[in-house]
Design a protein around this motif. Structure first.
Motif, PDB file in Angstrom:
ATOM      1  N   PRO A  71       0.838  -1.205   0.000  1.00  0.00           N
ATOM      2  CA  PRO A  71       0.000   0.000   0.000  1.00  0.00           C
ATOM      3  C   PRO A  71       0.875   1.258   0.000  1.00  0.00           C
ATOM      4  N   LEU A  72       0.870   1.971  -1.107  1.00  0.00           N
ATOM      5  CA  LEU A  72       1.753   3.129  -1.261  1.00  0.00           C
ATOM      6  C   LEU A  72       1.182   4.412  -0.674  1.00  0.00           C
ATOM      7  N   TRP A  73      -0.125   4.440  -0.453  1.00  0.00           N
ATOM      8  CA  TRP A  73      -0.761   5.644   0.083  1.00  0.00           C
ATOM      9  C   TRP A  73      -1.737   5.247   1.174  1.00  0.00           C
ATOM     10  N   ASP A  74      -1.567   5.843   2.348  1.00  0.00           N
ATOM     11  CA  ASP A  74      -2.451   5.571   3.470  1.00  0.00           C
ATOM     12  C   ASP A  74      -2.541   6.854   4.291  1.00  0.00           C
ATOM     13  N   GLU A  75      -3.694   7.467   4.302  1.00  0.00           N
ATOM     14  CA  GLU A  75      -3.861   8.748   4.984  1.00  0.00           C
ATOM     15  C   GLU A  75      -3.642   8.636   6.484  1.00  0.00           C
ATOM     16  N   ARG A  76      -3.653   7.407   7.029  1.00  0.00           N
ATOM     17  CA  ARG A  76      -3.429   7.233   8.474  1.00  0.00           C
ATOM     18  C   ARG A  76      -1.944   7.230   8.823  1.00  0.00           C
ATOM     19  N   ARG A  77      -1.078   7.127   7.784  1.00  0.00           N
ATOM     20  CA  ARG A  77       0.364   7.138   8.025  1.00  0.00           C
ATOM     21  C   ARG A  77       0.901   8.558   8.057  1.00  0.00           C
ATOM     22  N   ASP A  78       2.102   8.715   8.579  1.00  0.00           N
ATOM     23  CA  ASP A  78       2.800   9.996   8.558  1.00  0.00           C
ATOM     24  C   ASP A  78       4.242   9.769   8.085  1.00  0.00           C
ATOM     25  N   PRO A  79       4.572  10.124   6.841  1.00  0.00           N
ATOM     26  CA  PRO A  79       3.690  10.727   5.831  1.00  0.00           C
ATOM     27  C   PRO A  79       2.806   9.672   5.183  1.00  0.00           C
ATOM     28  N   PRO A  80       1.702  10.085   4.557  1.00  0.00           N
ATOM     29  CA  PRO A  80       0.797   9.114   3.937  1.00  0.00           C
ATOM     30  C   PRO A  80       1.434   8.349   2.780  1.00  0.00           C
ATOM     31  N   ALA A  81       2.354   8.991   2.049  1.00  0.00           N
ATOM     32  CA  ALA A  81       2.974   8.373   0.875  1.00  0.00           C
ATOM     33  C   ALA A  81       4.277   7.670   1.253  1.00  0.00           C
ATOM     34  N   LEU A  82       4.483   6.478   0.693  1.00  0.00           N
ATOM     35  CA  LEU A  82       5.765   5.797   0.861  1.00  0.00           C
ATOM     36  C   LEU A  82       6.796   6.304  -0.136  1.00  0.00           C
ATOM     37  N   LEU A  83       6.330   6.743  -1.306  1.00  0.00           N
ATOM     38  CA  LEU A  83       7.245   7.208  -2.344  1.00  0.00           C
ATOM     39  C   LEU A  83       7.413   8.716  -2.235  1.00  0.00           C
ATOM     40  N   VAL A  84       8.258   9.136  -1.291  1.00  0.00           N
ATOM     41  CA  VAL A  84       8.523  10.557  -1.105  1.00  0.00           C
ATOM     42  C   VAL A  84       9.790  10.927  -1.864  1.00  0.00           C
ATOM     43  N   PRO A  85       9.867  12.137  -2.416  1.00  0.00           N
ATOM     44  CA  PRO A  85      11.046  12.539  -3.183  1.00  0.00           C
ATOM     45  C   PRO A  85      12.347  12.349  -2.403  1.00  0.00           C
ATOM     46  N   GLY A  86      13.325  11.767  -3.088  1.00  0.00           N
ATOM     47  CA  GLY A  86      14.625  11.514  -2.491  1.00  0.00           C
ATOM     48  C   GLY A  86      14.794  10.111  -1.950  1.00  0.00           C
ATOM     49  N   ARG A  87      13.711   9.388  -1.776  1.00  0.00           N
ATOM     50  CA  ARG A  87      13.816   8.050  -1.198  1.00  0.00           C
ATOM     51  C   ARG A  87      14.353   7.051  -2.222  1.00  0.00           C
ATOM     52  N   SER A  88      15.199   6.134  -1.759  1.00  0.00           N
ATOM     53  CA  SER A  88      15.724   5.065  -2.604  1.00  0.00           C
ATOM     54  C   SER A  88      14.752   3.891  -2.613  1.00  0.00           C
ATOM     55  N   VAL A  89      14.645   3.238  -3.779  1.00  0.00           N
ATOM     56  CA  VAL A  89      13.663   2.170  -3.956  1.00  0.00           C
ATOM     57  C   VAL A  89      14.303   0.997  -4.697  1.00  0.00           C
ATOM     58  N   ARG A  90      14.040  -0.203  -4.201  1.00  0.00           N
ATOM     59  CA  ARG A  90      14.412  -1.433  -4.898  1.00  0.00           C
ATOM     60  C   ARG A  90      13.135  -2.155  -5.308  1.00  0.00           C
ATOM     61  N   LEU A  91      13.086  -2.633  -6.550  1.00  0.00           N
ATOM     62  CA  LEU A  91      11.978  -3.447  -7.019  1.00  0.00           C
ATOM     63  C   LEU A  91      12.433  -4.900  -7.003  1.00  0.00           C
ATOM     64  N   ARG A  92      11.599  -5.770  -6.450  1.00  0.00           N
ATOM     65  CA  ARG A  92      11.970  -7.184  -6.267  1.00  0.00           C
ATOM     66  C   ARG A  92      10.890  -8.064  -6.884  1.00  0.00           C
ATOM     67  N   ALA A  93      11.298  -8.907  -7.843  1.00  0.00           N
ATOM     68  CA  ALA A  93      10.335  -9.789  -8.507  1.00  0.00           C
ATOM     69  C   ALA A  93       9.931 -10.911  -7.563  1.00  0.00           C
ATOM     70  N   VAL A  94       8.624 -11.138  -7.449  1.00  0.00           N
ATOM     71  CA  VAL A  94       8.098 -12.214  -6.615  1.00  0.00           C
ATOM     72  C   VAL A  94       7.041 -12.974  -7.409  1.00  0.00           C
ATOM     73  N   SER A  95       6.813 -14.198  -7.003  1.00  0.00           N
ATOM     74  CA  SER A  95       5.801 -15.033  -7.653  1.00  0.00           C
ATOM     75  C   SER A  95       4.496 -14.947  -6.879  1.00  0.00           C
ATOM     76  N   ARG A  96       3.403 -15.089  -7.595  1.00  0.00           N
ATOM     77  CA  ARG A  96       2.122 -15.100  -6.907  1.00  0.00           C
ATOM     78  C   ARG A  96       1.961 -16.413  -6.154  1.00  0.00           C
ATOM     79  N   PRO A  97       1.350 -16.385  -4.971  1.00  0.00           N
ATOM     80  CA  PRO A  97       1.158 -17.608  -4.194  1.00  0.00           C
ATOM     81  C   PRO A  97       0.240 -18.596  -4.898  1.00  0.00           C
TER      82      PRO A  97
END
Length: 217
Positions: free
Chosen positions: A191-217
Motif C-alpha cells: 500500500p503506497l498511500w495511506d492517509e493514516r500514516r505519517d507521511p501518507p505516501a511511501l514514495l517521497v522525493p529523495g527516497r531510494s527504492v528497490r523493485l523485487r520480482a516475486v511469484s504469486r502464491p
C-alpha cells in the motif's frame, strides 16, 4: 555538472523561488544539500524533472538573500547522485508480480525476452525524483535505458492500484486506481498511500527504492 548562473533562479510568487537546473541529477543533489544544511527561512522544497521550487519565510529571509545562497549552492554541485534517504525513511523494498498486460509488448518492442525485461527492471537502485499526477505517485529515476519507452498511444480508462509501469524514462507505481497511459509491467500489493500514516505516501522525493520480482502464491 557545471555550476549554474544566478539567472537560472527566478521568483515564483512573493515567497518562493524556482531554481532551473540542467537535469534531474542536479535537482536531486541540490535538494539533498539544502535538506542537509537548510538556509535560514527555508520552508519547503518541491522537485521536478529540471526545477526545484523553494518556498521561504519572508519574516526570516528575503528573496534576494536566498537567491544569493542558492546560487552559491548551485555553483558547488558536483553532478553526482545524492544518497538521500527521503525524509529519513530509508530504502523501500517493493515486491512486484511481473505479469502486467504490457509486459509481452514491451519485450517485443525492446527485443528482449520477458525474463530479461524483468531482470533489467529490477536491477537498478531507483530514486523517487518527484511526485505528481496523483497523491502518492512517485516518478522513479534510474530506469534501464532499454526500458525508456513512450506512453501508450491510447491511455487506459482504468489502471489498478499497485500497477508498476514505465514511460518517458521513468518507472511509476499507481497508488490507487485511475486512468493512465504508462506501459504496465506488473503489480505490487504494497500500500503506497495511506492517509493514516505519517507521511501518507511511501514514495517521497529523495527516497531510494528497490523493485523485487516475486511469484504469486
Amino acid at each position: 555538472m557545471s555550476g549554474q548562473a544566478e539567472g537560472s533562479i527566478r521568483r515564483a510568487g512573493s515567497t518562493a523561488l524556482l531554481v532551473e537546473l540542467d537535469d534531474l541529477t542536479g535537482v536531486l543533489e541540490l535538494q539533498h544539500r539544502l535538506r542537509q544544511e537548510p538556509p535560514a527561512g527555508l520552508l519547503e522544497l518541491i522537485p521536478a524533472a529540471r526545477t526545484l521550487f523553494v518556498a521561504y519565510d519572508p519574516h526570516v529571509t528575503t528573496g534576494d538573500a536566498l537567491t544569493h545562497t542558492l546560487a552559491s549552492r548551485v555553483a558547488g554541485l558536483t553532478g553526482k547522485r545524492a544518497a538521500d534517504a527521503g525524509d529519513g525513511l530509508g530504502m523501500l523494498d517493493v515486491p512486484v508480480h511481473y505479469d502486467g498486460p504490457d509486459l509481452a509488448a514491451v519485450a517485443e518492442h525492446t527485443g528482449l525476452s520477458t525474463a530479461e525485461v524483468v531482470a533489467r527492471h529490477t536491477a537498478p537502485l531507483y530514486t523517487v525524483a518527484f511526485s505528481g499526477f496523483a497523491p502518492g505517485f512517485g516518478y522513479l529515476s534510474g530506469t534501464d535505458p532499454a526500458l525508456r519507452l513512450p506512453r501508450r498511444a491510447e491511455p487506459r480508462t482504468g489502471v489498478p492500484a499497485g500497477a508498476v509501469a514505465v514511460a518517458g524514462g521513468f518507472t511509476g507505481i499507481y497508488p490507487r486506481s485511475s486512468p493512465g497511459g504508462w506501459q504496465l509491467l506488473g503489480t505490487t500489493t504494497l500500500p503506497l498511500w495511506d492517509e493514516r500514516r505519517d507521511p501518507p505516501a511511501l514514495l517521497v522525493p529523495g527516497r531510494s527504492v528497490r523493485l523485487r520480482a516475486v511469484s504469486r502464491p
